[in-house]
Design an enzyme around this catalytic site. Sequence first.
Site, short mmCIF file in Angstrom:
data_model
loop_
_atom_site.label_atom_id
_atom_site.label_comp_id
_atom_site.label_asym_id
_atom_site.label_seq_id
_atom_site.Cartn_x
_atom_site.Cartn_y
_atom_site.Cartn_z
N ASP A 1 4.55 -2.49 -6.18
CA ASP A 1 4.06 -2.68 -7.54
C ASP A 1 4.74 -1.78 -8.56
O ASP A 1 4.70 -2.05 -9.76
CB ASP A 1 2.56 -2.42 -7.59
CG ASP A 1 1.80 -3.46 -6.79
OD1 ASP A 1 2.25 -4.61 -6.76
OD2 ASP A 1 0.78 -3.11 -6.19
N ARG B 1 10.28 -3.50 -0.35
CA ARG B 1 10.10 -4.49 -1.43
C ARG B 1 10.39 -3.83 -2.78
O ARG B 1 10.87 -4.46 -3.70
CB ARG B 1 8.67 -5.06 -1.40
CG ARG B 1 8.33 -5.75 -0.08
CD ARG B 1 6.86 -6.09 0.00
NE ARG B 1 6.02 -4.91 -0.10
CZ ARG B 1 4.70 -4.92 -0.21
NH1 ARG B 1 4.05 -6.08 -0.22
NH2 ARG B 1 4.01 -3.81 -0.29
N SER C 1 -6.04 -8.95 0.77
CA SER C 1 -5.96 -10.39 0.47
C SER C 1 -5.76 -11.21 1.75
O SER C 1 -6.36 -12.27 1.93
CB SER C 1 -4.84 -10.69 -0.53
OG SER C 1 -3.62 -10.12 -0.13
N HIS D 1 -5.28 -3.08 -5.06
CA HIS D 1 -4.41 -4.05 -4.36
C HIS D 1 -3.46 -4.66 -5.40
O HIS D 1 -2.71 -3.92 -6.04
CB HIS D 1 -5.31 -5.07 -3.66
CG HIS D 1 -4.66 -5.92 -2.63
ND1 HIS D 1 -3.41 -5.67 -2.13
CD2 HIS D 1 -5.08 -7.04 -1.98
CE1 HIS D 1 -3.10 -6.60 -1.23
NE2 HIS D 1 -4.10 -7.44 -1.12
N HIS E 1 0.47 4.15 -0.08
CA HIS E 1 0.23 2.92 0.69
C HIS E 1 -0.65 3.24 1.89
O HIS E 1 -0.57 4.34 2.44
CB HIS E 1 1.55 2.30 1.17
CG HIS E 1 1.39 0.86 1.54
ND1 HIS E 1 1.01 0.48 2.81
CD2 HIS E 1 1.50 -0.27 0.81
CE1 HIS E 1 0.92 -0.84 2.83
NE2 HIS E 1 1.21 -1.32 1.63
C1 LIG Z 1 -2.44 2.05 -2.06
C2 LIG Z 1 -3.65 2.96 -1.86
C3 LIG Z 1 -4.90 2.19 -2.33
C4 LIG Z 1 -3.78 3.32 -0.39
O1 LIG Z 1 -5.01 3.97 -0.24
P1 LIG Z 1 -5.28 4.91 1.02
O2 LIG Z 1 -4.82 4.27 2.27
O3 LIG Z 1 -6.70 5.32 0.94
O4 LIG Z 1 -4.30 6.14 0.71
P2 LIG Z 1 -4.37 7.60 1.33
O5 LIG Z 1 -4.93 7.60 2.71
O6 LIG Z 1 -3.02 8.18 1.11
O7 LIG Z 1 -5.45 8.30 0.37
C5 LIG Z 1 -5.79 9.67 0.56
C6 LIG Z 1 -6.14 10.29 -0.80
O8 LIG Z 1 -4.96 10.27 -1.60
C7 LIG Z 1 -5.22 9.66 -2.83
N1 LIG Z 1 -4.06 8.88 -3.27
C8 LIG Z 1 -3.43 7.89 -2.62
N2 LIG Z 1 -2.46 7.37 -3.38
C9 LIG Z 1 -2.50 8.05 -4.55
C10 LIG Z 1 -1.77 7.95 -5.76
N3 LIG Z 1 -0.85 7.00 -5.94
N4 LIG Z 1 -2.08 8.80 -6.75
C11 LIG Z 1 -3.03 9.74 -6.59
N5 LIG Z 1 -3.77 9.88 -5.49
C12 LIG Z 1 -3.50 9.03 -4.48
C13 LIG Z 1 -6.36 8.71 -2.52
O9 LIG Z 1 -7.06 8.33 -3.72
C14 LIG Z 1 -7.19 9.52 -1.58
O10 LIG Z 1 -7.95 10.42 -2.33
P3 LIG Z 1 -9.48 10.81 -1.92
O11 LIG Z 1 -9.33 11.46 -0.58
O12 LIG Z 1 -9.93 11.71 -3.02
O13 LIG Z 1 -10.22 9.51 -1.85
C15 LIG Z 1 -3.49 4.26 -2.69
O14 LIG Z 1 -2.29 4.90 -2.31
C16 LIG Z 1 -3.52 4.02 -4.18
O15 LIG Z 1 -4.60 4.01 -4.77
N6 LIG Z 1 -2.32 3.85 -4.83
C17 LIG Z 1 -2.25 3.53 -6.22
C18 LIG Z 1 -2.59 2.07 -6.42
C19 LIG Z 1 -1.53 1.15 -5.88
O16 LIG Z 1 -0.35 1.37 -6.09
N7 LIG Z 1 -1.94 0.06 -5.18
C20 LIG Z 1 -1.02 -0.96 -4.69
C21 LIG Z 1 -0.87 -0.92 -3.23
S1 LIG Z 1 0.33 -2.06 -2.64
#
Ligand SMILES: CC(C)(COP(=O)(O)OP(=O)(O)OC[C@H]1O[C@@H](n2cnc3c(N)ncnc32)[C@H](O)[C@@H]1OP(=O)(O)O)[C@@H](O)C(=O)NCCC(=O)NCCS
Length: 433
Positions: free
Chosen positions: A371, A325, A239, A269, A316
């Site tokens: 979240d 937070r 964002s 997000h 994250h």
């Molecule tokens: C926040 C988020 C988008 C960060 O993404 P990112 O920087 O790509 O995270 P990572 O580098 O740790 O991801 C590596 C792998 O772990 C997985 N992973 C990360 N968080 C995960 C979770 N909460 N549950 C399951 N798998 C997860 C990713 O999907 C990714 O899988 P892939 O290699 O098959 O694509 C991710 O952790 C997520 O999807 N969390 C859940 C949604 C969420 O809470 N979003 C709010 C963020 S403030």
Amino acid sequence: MALKDVLKEKIDAHRPRTTRLAKEHGDVKLGEVTIAQAIGGARGVRCLVTDISYLDPNEGIRFRGMTIPEAMAALPKPAGKDYPYVEAHWYLLLTGDVPTAAQVEEVIAAFKANAKPPQYVIDVLRTMPRDTHPMTMFSTAILCMQRESKFAKFYADGFNKMTAWEPTLDDATELMAKLPAIAAYIYRLKYKDDSPIEPNLDLDLGGNFAHMMGIDPPYDDVARMYFILHSDHESGNASAHTTHLVGSTLSDAYYALSGGMNALAGPLHGLANQEVLRWIQGVYDKMGGKVPTKEDLHKFLWETLKSGQVIPGYGHAVLRKTDPRYASQREYCLKHLPNDELFQVVSNIYEIAPDILREHGKAKNPWPNVDAQSGVIQWYYGLKEYDFYTVLFGVGRALGVLSNLVWDRALGYALERPKSLTTAMLEEQAGIK
Ligand SMILES: CC(C)(COP(=O)(O)OP(=O)(O)OC[C@H]1O[C@@H](n2cnc3c(N)ncnc32)[C@H](O)[C@@H]1OP(=O)(O)O)[C@@H](O)C(=O)NCCC(=O)NCCS
């Protein structure tokens, strides 16, 4: 001294630093970019600059150098309330200073003077189908006010790079002032039988928002806490980055913020905070309405992961520990709703999810983000329409991204234009024949 004068002084003092870095040290390297980063969402590429907040992977966010507990303690609060004025936080983000009582009053007065959205915004919202997602309504309301932009007029009348931040500050202030009323209007229109509540301009932003939502204290303090916690998370999140990117074309704050809100609407997000409650609701449904035990949750977490979904509210892109937070909101829950059933479920998830995510072995950060905890508090105060939660996030996030936009203009940050390569070029660079 008035906010604009304080900012002018700060901007005049800051400009030579940026100019010097760009002119005399422009060749200094900040890092290298790997193929994994080019394919993987530019994760960790160091190519943005902001002084408004900084996210340390292990410590979490600092607003203008202050941790969340430090900022919450230092900023002035309304009498008898536990959380600071949102207006005081706005002042801190913009200037880097903790405001005096008089300085907070100036912001409160500016927000009050601009608090009422134009009638045509209400008309536009009313013509939208009622099942439109509230984030679509929110972003549309922001965009349709673009005709009000002082910056757009300033540009049309002859742009001046040195003073472009001033109409941007006007736009940012006018927008920020109206967002609570727009958000509350959408809420009452969609979920409360079209029964909008007139603002009470005797109240501060947080107090007036709670009033317009129709929720009694201490929800006013929840609003203050929530908006401050969600305000800024440095510049790379989707964002913030979108707002900056759109703004870098010299689009005004209305175009830029509406774009930023569209990014916030994505499930990876801001939408994640609605996903958390939807997911927990799914557990309840599976259990036939019974409160899930830790064993049930253990099973359900694994089922979620095995079906290829993420655990919402965990992980994250930058953080590598429990999000402060999250911790701040958990502290609120422990004080105000320690025995709440949903809070217990969320707490139980906190106890087991990090180990499960570690065992699963994918997420780089197994800890909860903001979240995972925010929906519980809203739910407790009767705000159960979780589709709406991202709009709350959006009102808070506007504080950070709009402050950044003012500084983008002040420091003359350039049009963004990274370079793309083809897959064949990557293969060649990697030595793949
Ligand atoms: C926040 C988020 C988008 C960060 O993404 P990112 O920087 O790509 O995270 P990572 O580098 O740790 O991801 C590596 C792998 O772990 C997985 N992973 C990360 N968080 C995960 C979770 N909460 N549950 C399951 N798998 C997860 C990713 O999907 C990714 O899988 P892939 O290699 O098959 O694509 C991710 O952790 C997520 O999807 N969390 C859940 C949604 C969420 O809470 N979003 C709010 C963020 S403030």
